[in-house]
Motif scaffolding. Structure first.
Motif, PDB file in Angstrom:
ATOM      1  N   GLN A  99       0.819  -1.215   0.000  1.00  0.00           N
ATOM      2  CA  GLN A  99       0.000   0.000   0.000  1.00  0.00           C
ATOM      3  C   GLN A  99       0.854   1.268   0.000  1.00  0.00           C
ATOM      4  O   GLN A  99       0.480   2.281  -0.590  1.00  0.00           O
ATOM      5  CB  GLN A  99      -0.924  -0.004   1.211  1.00  0.00           C
ATOM      6  CG  GLN A  99      -1.901   1.164   1.263  1.00  0.00           C
ATOM      7  CD  GLN A  99      -2.878   1.139   0.106  1.00  0.00           C
ATOM      8  OE1 GLN A  99      -3.448   0.100  -0.222  1.00  0.00           O
ATOM      9  NE2 GLN A  99      -3.073   2.286  -0.548  1.00  0.00           N
ATOM     10  N   ARG A 111      -5.224  12.335  -8.591  1.00  0.00           N
ATOM     11  CA  ARG A 111      -6.494  12.668  -7.931  1.00  0.00           C
ATOM     12  C   ARG A 111      -6.277  13.753  -6.879  1.00  0.00           C
ATOM     13  O   ARG A 111      -7.133  14.617  -6.693  1.00  0.00           O
ATOM     14  CB  ARG A 111      -7.112  11.415  -7.312  1.00  0.00           C
ATOM     15  CG  ARG A 111      -7.638  10.441  -8.360  1.00  0.00           C
ATOM     16  CD  ARG A 111      -8.376   9.284  -7.739  1.00  0.00           C
ATOM     17  NE  ARG A 111      -9.719   9.654  -7.321  1.00  0.00           N
ATOM     18  CZ  ARG A 111     -10.567   8.818  -6.740  1.00  0.00           C
ATOM     19  NH1 ARG A 111     -10.197   7.557  -6.488  1.00  0.00           N
ATOM     20  NH2 ARG A 111     -11.772   9.214  -6.392  1.00  0.00           N
ATOM     21  N   GLY A 129      -7.444  -2.340  -3.647  1.00  0.00           N
ATOM     22  CA  GLY A 129      -8.020  -1.002  -3.652  1.00  0.00           C
ATOM     23  C   GLY A 129      -8.250  -0.425  -5.034  1.00  0.00           C
ATOM     24  O   GLY A 129      -8.383   0.800  -5.172  1.00  0.00           O
ATOM     25  N   SER A 131     -10.828  -0.221  -7.006  1.00  0.00           N
ATOM     26  CA  SER A 131     -12.053   0.558  -7.198  1.00  0.00           C
ATOM     27  C   SER A 131     -11.966   1.941  -6.564  1.00  0.00           C
ATOM     28  O   SER A 131     -12.674   2.862  -6.983  1.00  0.00           O
ATOM     29  CB  SER A 131     -13.263  -0.200  -6.627  1.00  0.00           C
ATOM     30  OG  SER A 131     -13.094  -0.446  -5.246  1.00  0.00           O
ATOM     31  N   GLU A 132     -11.107   2.109  -5.550  1.00  0.00           N
ATOM     32  CA  GLU A 132     -10.943   3.417  -4.923  1.00  0.00           C
ATOM     33  C   GLU A 132      -9.808   4.227  -5.559  1.00  0.00           C
ATOM     34  O   GLU A 132      -9.659   5.421  -5.283  1.00  0.00           O
ATOM     35  CB  GLU A 132     -10.647   3.259  -3.423  1.00  0.00           C
ATOM     36  CG  GLU A 132     -11.823   2.780  -2.591  1.00  0.00           C
ATOM     37  CD  GLU A 132     -12.063   1.297  -2.711  1.00  0.00           C
ATOM     38  OE1 GLU A 132     -11.070   0.538  -2.735  1.00  0.00           O
ATOM     39  OE2 GLU A 132     -13.233   0.882  -2.801  1.00  0.00           O
ATOM     40  N   LEU A 133      -9.010   3.577  -6.406  1.00  0.00           N
ATOM     41  CA  LEU A 133      -7.839   4.240  -6.980  1.00  0.00           C
ATOM     42  C   LEU A 133      -8.228   5.203  -8.094  1.00  0.00           C
ATOM     43  O   LEU A 133      -7.569   6.226  -8.294  1.00  0.00           O
ATOM     44  CB  LEU A 133      -6.864   3.186  -7.502  1.00  0.00           C
ATOM     45  CG  LEU A 133      -5.466   3.646  -7.904  1.00  0.00           C
ATOM     46  CD1 LEU A 133      -4.739   4.296  -6.734  1.00  0.00           C
ATOM     47  CD2 LEU A 133      -4.659   2.459  -8.425  1.00  0.00           C
ATOM     48  N   ASP A 135     -11.514   7.310 -10.343  1.00  0.00           N
ATOM     49  CA  ASP A 135     -12.887   7.799 -10.254  1.00  0.00           C
ATOM     50  C   ASP A 135     -13.854   6.850 -10.937  1.00  0.00           C
ATOM     51  O   ASP A 135     -14.985   6.677 -10.488  1.00  0.00           O
ATOM     52  CB  ASP A 135     -12.985   9.192 -10.876  1.00  0.00           C
ATOM     53  CG  ASP A 135     -12.302  10.246 -10.022  1.00  0.00           C
ATOM     54  OD1 ASP A 135     -12.718  10.421  -8.867  1.00  0.00           O
ATOM     55  OD2 ASP A 135     -11.333  10.876 -10.495  1.00  0.00           O
ATOM     56  N   GLU A 136     -13.418   6.247 -12.003  1.00  0.00           N
ATOM     57  CA  GLU A 136     -14.209   5.197 -12.636  1.00  0.00           C
ATOM     58  C   GLU A 136     -13.269   4.259 -13.369  1.00  0.00           C
ATOM     59  O   GLU A 136     -12.170   4.647 -13.770  1.00  0.00           O
ATOM     60  CB  GLU A 136     -15.263   5.764 -13.594  1.00  0.00           C
ATOM     61  CG  GLU A 136     -14.722   6.574 -14.756  1.00  0.00           C
ATOM     62  CD  GLU A 136     -15.836   7.025 -15.687  1.00  0.00           C
ATOM     63  OE1 GLU A 136     -16.272   6.205 -16.503  1.00  0.00           O
ATOM     64  OE2 GLU A 136     -16.260   8.188 -15.568  1.00  0.00           O
TER      65      GLU A 136
END
Length: 453
Positions: A99, A111, A129, A131-133, A135-136
């Motif tokens: 991480q 971001r 992670g 999906s959180e990295l 925006d889409e």
């Protein structure tokens, strides 16, 4: 009081508009297993890549682009983090990437800078992670459940099942059409093509509209593919995965013609999608402020030395195409400096006007420091019985490498007179001084990258 509030709001809006107008959108296109010369602009007389060629003609083409590790998982981790494999420690079989490295990955940094980010295609790195990295985004690759064409044909657009390349291209177009106007965007596209679908007997698959391409072409035999070239390899290479996959793809003239023309068709299909993406940028009025970067994730053997795949320290395995198309700048530039996959990470942040983390080990491709690089380390550290790990130092003239589990086997090539790496000078008494010097310089680089972990 009300007047002051309105002035403040107008100021904030103007700052947002200014950021969108001055900071470019960025599209990073990564292909899978596209070697440096699988590109018309590179001088390949057979392959048809008009859209990639347009990017090179209008942008900067890096003539000496290399990966710091010739395997997809570790190379993709290096691109994400701007770090050598020796530093980030990620490759196949290592669990999730740490991480701490992903916290300073280019999507995380962008971001923070207010970019709207997207990713579609093969992420290629174990990371919970994802999906959180962004925006889409959507992470997908060839479907290993199928040992036939369905490995590439399982995604749908509407009711139609389409090739993964077409699917990725459409995801990009949809992203461009729907991206918020108040922010610049950064879109990462990772095509699975032209990677062979390993479980399938035919290996290469493409959309039907590309069936007629290269039908009347006879691909020349690979260079350095004699029995002597093969037997010059250590036994663990002769019996390893490079040889196994050669049997899958190249061991008969018929397989060779099918595989190479299939490989070219798949690259041409990616090329077609790039044309559609550029058209979408034009229609949205974004073309003049969108930088496009194109790169391969590693090199690829097309039968040289009677081998297939990548992983080794020879030039076909290490060299990749690399283009930066910036419509705001004059194009038609050929840059001969050493350019590395870890430089793409720094370039993305440089384009965004963001500060590059001090821990990153690459430099921006726009930096004058690039021309100061006279040598670099490259390595393949995955400990697996089927692929021997190795490490190399590449200079402007010399290539030195050794196998990690057999350090007594060393290879040394004078690329100024032997660009095909045919004559190993490691045992020649006349070259022992340069051999020892390169070995020492490589070990110093290895020690430096280990300190950064």
């Amino acid at each position: 009081m009300k007047k002051s509030v309105w002035i403040a709001l107008l100021f904030l809006v103007s700052l947002s508009v200014f950021a969108q107008e001055t900071r470019p959108n960025i599209i990073f296109i990564l292909t899978d297993d596209q070697r440096w010369d699988a590109l018309g602009f590179a001088g390949n007389p057979i392959i048809q890549t008009p859209e990639m060629d347009r990017l090179a003609i209008g942008g900067t083409y890096f003539e000496n682009a290399f990966v710091t590790t010739p395997i997809c998982a570790a190379s993709r981790a290096s691109i994400l983090t701007g770090l050598y494999e020796r530093t980030h420690g990620y490759t196949f079989g290592q669990g999730n990437i740490k991480q701490t490295f992903m916290d300073q990955s280019y999507p995380a940094e962008l971001r923070k800078e207010g970019y709207y980010t997207g990713f579609f295609g093969k992420f290629g790195v174990n990371y919970p992670g994802f999906s959180e990295l962004f925006d889409e985004g959507e992470d997908y690759d060839r479907n290993g459940k199928f040992n036939d064409r369905r490995g590439y044909f399982f995604k749908t657009i509407g009711k139609d099942t389409v090739h993964l390349t077409r699917y990725t291209g459409q995801q990009a177009i949809d992203f461009i059409q729907n991206a918020p106007k108040e922010k610049p965007f950064m879109l990462s596209l990772s095509f699975s093509a032209p990677h062979a679908h390993d479980p399938a007997s035919l290996q290469y698959f493409w959309s039907s509209e590309f069936d007629t391409m290269y039908q009347k072409v006879t691909v020349p035999d690979p260079i350095m593919a004699t029995e002597a070239d093969f037997l010059a390899q250590p036994e663990y290479v002769r019996k390893g995965e490079n040889r196994t996959r050669w049997y899958w793809r190249f061991d008969t003239p018929e397989k060779y013609q099918h595989s190479v023309t299939g490989y070219y068709r798949m690259i041409s299909e990616v090329d077609t999608e790039i044309g559609k993406i550029r058209k979408a940028l034009d229609e949205k009025g974004l073309a003049e402020n969108t930088v496009i970067i194109l790169m391969g994730d590693n090199g690829y053997f097309l039968g040289e030395r009677q081998l297939a795949g990548k992983w080794l320290m020879y030039e076909p395995s290490l060299r990749v195409p690399l283009i930066v198309f910036d419509p705001r700048k004059e194009g038609g530039i050929r840059n001969s400096a050493f350019a590395l996959n870890i430089d793409v990470t720094a370039t993305i942040l440089d384009l965004a006007g963001a500060k590059v983390p001090k821990t990153w080990q690459g430099v921006s491709l726009n930096s004058p420091d690039l021309s100061k690089r006279k040598e670099f380390l490259t390595e393949h550290l995955w400990q697996t019985p089927i692929i021997p790990p190795s490490e190399a130092l590449r200079t402007e003239r010399w290539k030195y490498f050794r196998y990690i589990n057999d350090p007594s086997h060393e290879e040394l090539y004078d690329l100024s007179v032997d660009p095909l790496e045919k004559n190993n000078l490691a045992d020649d008494p006349a070259f022992q001084t340069i051999l020892q010097e390169l070995r020492t310089r490589m070990e110093k680089k290895i020690a430096a990258y280990l300190k950064n972990r």
